[in-house]
Design an enzyme around this catalytic site. Structure first.
Site, PDB file in Angstrom:
ATOM      1  N   ASP A 330       0.900  -1.232   0.020  1.00 36.64           N
ATOM      2  CA  ASP A 330      -0.050   0.062   0.032  1.00 36.64           C
ATOM      3  C   ASP A 330       0.852   1.360   0.006  1.00 36.64           C
ATOM      4  O   ASP A 330       1.919   1.209   0.382  1.00 36.64           O
ATOM      5  CB  ASP A 330      -0.919  -0.080   1.306  1.00 36.64           C
ATOM      6  N   GLU A 359       1.606   0.044  -4.810  1.00 35.79           N
ATOM      7  CA  GLU A 359       0.694   0.956  -4.983  1.00 35.79           C
ATOM      8  C   GLU A 359       1.322   2.306  -5.348  1.00 35.79           C
ATOM      9  O   GLU A 359       1.739   2.952  -4.188  1.00 35.79           O
ATOM     10  CB  GLU A 359      -0.480   0.921  -4.165  1.00 35.79           C
TER      11      GLU A 359
END
Ligand SMILES: [Ca+2]
Ligand SMILES: [Ca+2]
Length: 616
Positions: A330, A359
């Site tokens: 993330d 990400e």
């Protein structure tokens, strides 16, 4: 009387002495394994009176290298070294202070998989993204758990809806039949937050699956069962931040454990291009990595060496414990650069076939490319991240298919920039995910555009990822509640079960069959997975590209016009040299390549043609 008083004094003194002796309440990692490459581990011990301790081991196979005097007596850090001849079993460490001693029993387990059995994921895969709380509720007994703040509120968009690991296990057969090959679940670790805890990005325990989702053992079972069906598992992981209900927050192990404090921290800063912008200001850059993503998401200081050890070890621990094949990391740009690259490196060194997708939410390939391992761009710290979420192609797909006046040249122009990536095939491509509008919402329910977007995604380069429910055309809405709506039929008392043909509407069945067919076509035609992409600048809103893998070749023709078109293949004949027929893979119809070299496509539709050669 004096004797009694003296006796009481002694008892009180002994109790005082006992009360001051070291107490061990928890140790992390909770265990390690024999035969690991990472064999020097830093134990984080939670307890009482842990200041000024010394630690010794009775075995030469599990040596204590160093004990750190902690400023906070609730924590201690102990470096241990596990020798290559260490056998699985329990090892006792003696923890002593001048006020007493305690025993720390540490377990070394036998490994069940070798380093190379963690498969990674690549362009032969199609990833299916699940928000577990919203997919399927396989165990209603865990819907509400005593001691957890957030309870079941299915009617509320931000409430917990009861989906869990057992629900996913129950649907593995459905997913296998659909034709996806890898699962990415949004984080399943404990999020004991008061509100919106279902999304999983506010961890309150980095070693524990949230009880509302199941147990650690159940997570490992999910991975095993997925593997039995030939499906891979990708864990969603967060180094950047933790939920503010994590026990560390109330009692920080060190004063610099976080970037800032609960009371005083830098405000959210959600910009990333500045990180590689040679003209950007240093404070701006610092805010990107040190700012809190949200006031409930405490930004972790990965540059603290104890934090760095903790995060690197906990990640390896999960990989080893569960048997997963990959990680989706993330908010990658917001993590301290030096740490995140070391983190990637240590994982890839332990598991050479693994894959990690970071990400990187920047909708411009220029700003994405410096993050990929092998990047051509200068950076002080060498990137080690193998794969990136392809927000660049997402942006181009959206500009083409969501905007009714959009041009298909957006896709061509985006992919024409692939030379800036060391490994464009290793980018994760998508039309939607759990953070952005669903593709059906973006095309405003236009089935033709939806299908054409999906066909493009599943035939161009990269590792495609689809969001749960896309296969039945779930539309969602403008907010996270509707975006992450429950999969119909996954929950008790649902009116219908869209996991079955009978429970789906006619349109949903049509879309399900289309998606499954595309997934099967991709699965059985390797040129559509890893074939070289050769594309041509679109003309009259028609985009043509080839996927070439030695003798296995395909031509994909996208007609991005409302009306049908007769499309001449003459400009591409040199790529079709020797071919006699084309087999359209959705319909199975064959076309003989006669002198006209023309194919016909309906408006807003695409054709995937396998190129056939007569055997001599
Ligand atoms: Ca449940
Ligand atoms: Ca950060």
């Amino acid at each position: 009387m004096k004797k009694i008083l003296f006796g009481l004094f002694i008892a009180a003194a002994m109790q005082y002495c006992f009360a001051q002796s070291p107490q061990i309440l928890k140790v992390e990692p909770p265990n390690w394994w024999t035969g690991m490459k990472m064999n020097t581990i830093q134990l984080m011990v939670y307890g009482k009176n842990l200041n000024d301790i010394s630690v010794t081991s009775s075995s030469s196979r599990l040596k204590v290298l160093r004990t750190y005097p902690a400023a906070n007596s609730s924590y201690a850090f102990i470096d241990i070294e596990i020798s290559s001849s260490a056998q699985p079993g329990n090892y006792d460490l003696t923890v002593k202070s001048r006020n007493g001693s305690a025993t720390l029993r540490y377990s070394l387990l036998k490994r069940t998989l070798s380093n190379n059995e963690h498969q990674g994921f690549d362009c032969s895969d199609v990833i299916y993204l699940i928000t577990p709380d919203r997919f399927a509720n396989g165990d209603t007994t865990n819907d509400n758990v005593a001691g957890m703040f957030d309870s079941l509120k299915r009617s509320e968009p931000f409430g917990r809806h009861g989906g869990d690991i057992q629900g996913i296990i129950n649907k593995l057969g459905y997913l296998k039949d659909l034709g996806i090959t890898a699962l990415w679940m949004t984080p399943l670790v404990e999020n004991n937050m008061n509100r919106s805890s279902y999304h999983g990005y506010s961890a309150t325990d980095l070693y524990k699956i949230d009880s509302r989702f199941g147990t650690n053992a159940q997570y490992a079972t999910l991975v095993t069962k997925a593997h039995e069906l030939g499906l891979k598992v990708i864990m969603d992981h967060v180094n950047n931040h933790i939920g503010t209900n994590h026990l560390w927050i109330k009692n920080l192990p060190t004063t610099d454990w976080l970037n800032g404090t609960l009371e005083s921290h830098q405000k959210p800063f959600h910009s990333k291009p500045e990180l590689d912008d040679i003209h950007s200001d240093s404070l701006t850059k610092q805010r990107a990595t040190h700012g809190w993503f949200d006031d409930k998401l405490a930004d972790v200081n990965q540059m603290n060496p104890f934090v760095s050890h903790y995060l690197r070890q906990s990640t390896i621990w999960w990989i080893e414990f569960s048997g997963i094949d990959g990680i989706r990391e993330d908010t990658y740009p917001y993590i301290a650069p030096q740490f995140r690259e070391e983190w990637c490196k240590s994982i890839m060194e332990e598991y050479p076939h693994f894959n990690i997708v970071g990400e990187v939410w920047i909708q411009d390939p220029v700003f994405m490319a410096p993050y990929q391992r092998g990047s051509y761009f200068p950076r002080t710290i060498k990137p080690e991240l193998p794969s990136i979420t392809d927000f660049g192609l997402y942006d181009a797909l959206l500009k083409t298919f969501a905007d009714t006046t959009g041009k298909i040249e957006n896709i061509f122009t985006c992919l024409a920039k692939d030379f800036i990536f060391p490994a464009p095939d290793n980018l994760v491509t998508f039309l939607d995910n759990h953070d952005i509008h669903r593709i059906m919402y973006n095309v405003n329910g236009d089935v033709k555009r939806f299908k054409l977007a999906l066909l493009t995604l599943l035939t161009t380069r990269g590792i495609p990822q689809i969001l749960y429910g896309t296969e039945i055309g779930m539309k969602g809405g403008p907010d996270n509640g509707t975006l992450r709506a429950d999969f119909p039929g996954g929950f008790p008392h649902d009116e219908r079960d869209a996991f079955t043909e009978q429970g789906r509407s006619q349109l949903e069945n049509n879309l399900f069959i289309f998606t499954r067919q595309l997934l099967q076509i991709r699965k059985t035609h390797k040129q559509l997975q890893s074939g070289t992409l050769i594309h041509f600048k679109p003309s009259d809103e028609v985009y043509v590209y080839f996927r070439i893998l030695n003798d296995e070749r395909a031509i994909v023709v996208i007609n991005h016009n409302k009306e049908g078109r007769s499309i001449s293949l003459t400009p591409y004949l040199h790529q079709l040299a020797g071919a006699t027929r084309l087999r359209e893979l959705v319909s199975g119809k064959e076309i003989t390549l006669d002198e006209k070299h023309e194919i016909t496509l309906e408006g807003m539709s695409g054709g995937i043609f396998e190129i056939l050669y007569e055997k001599k």
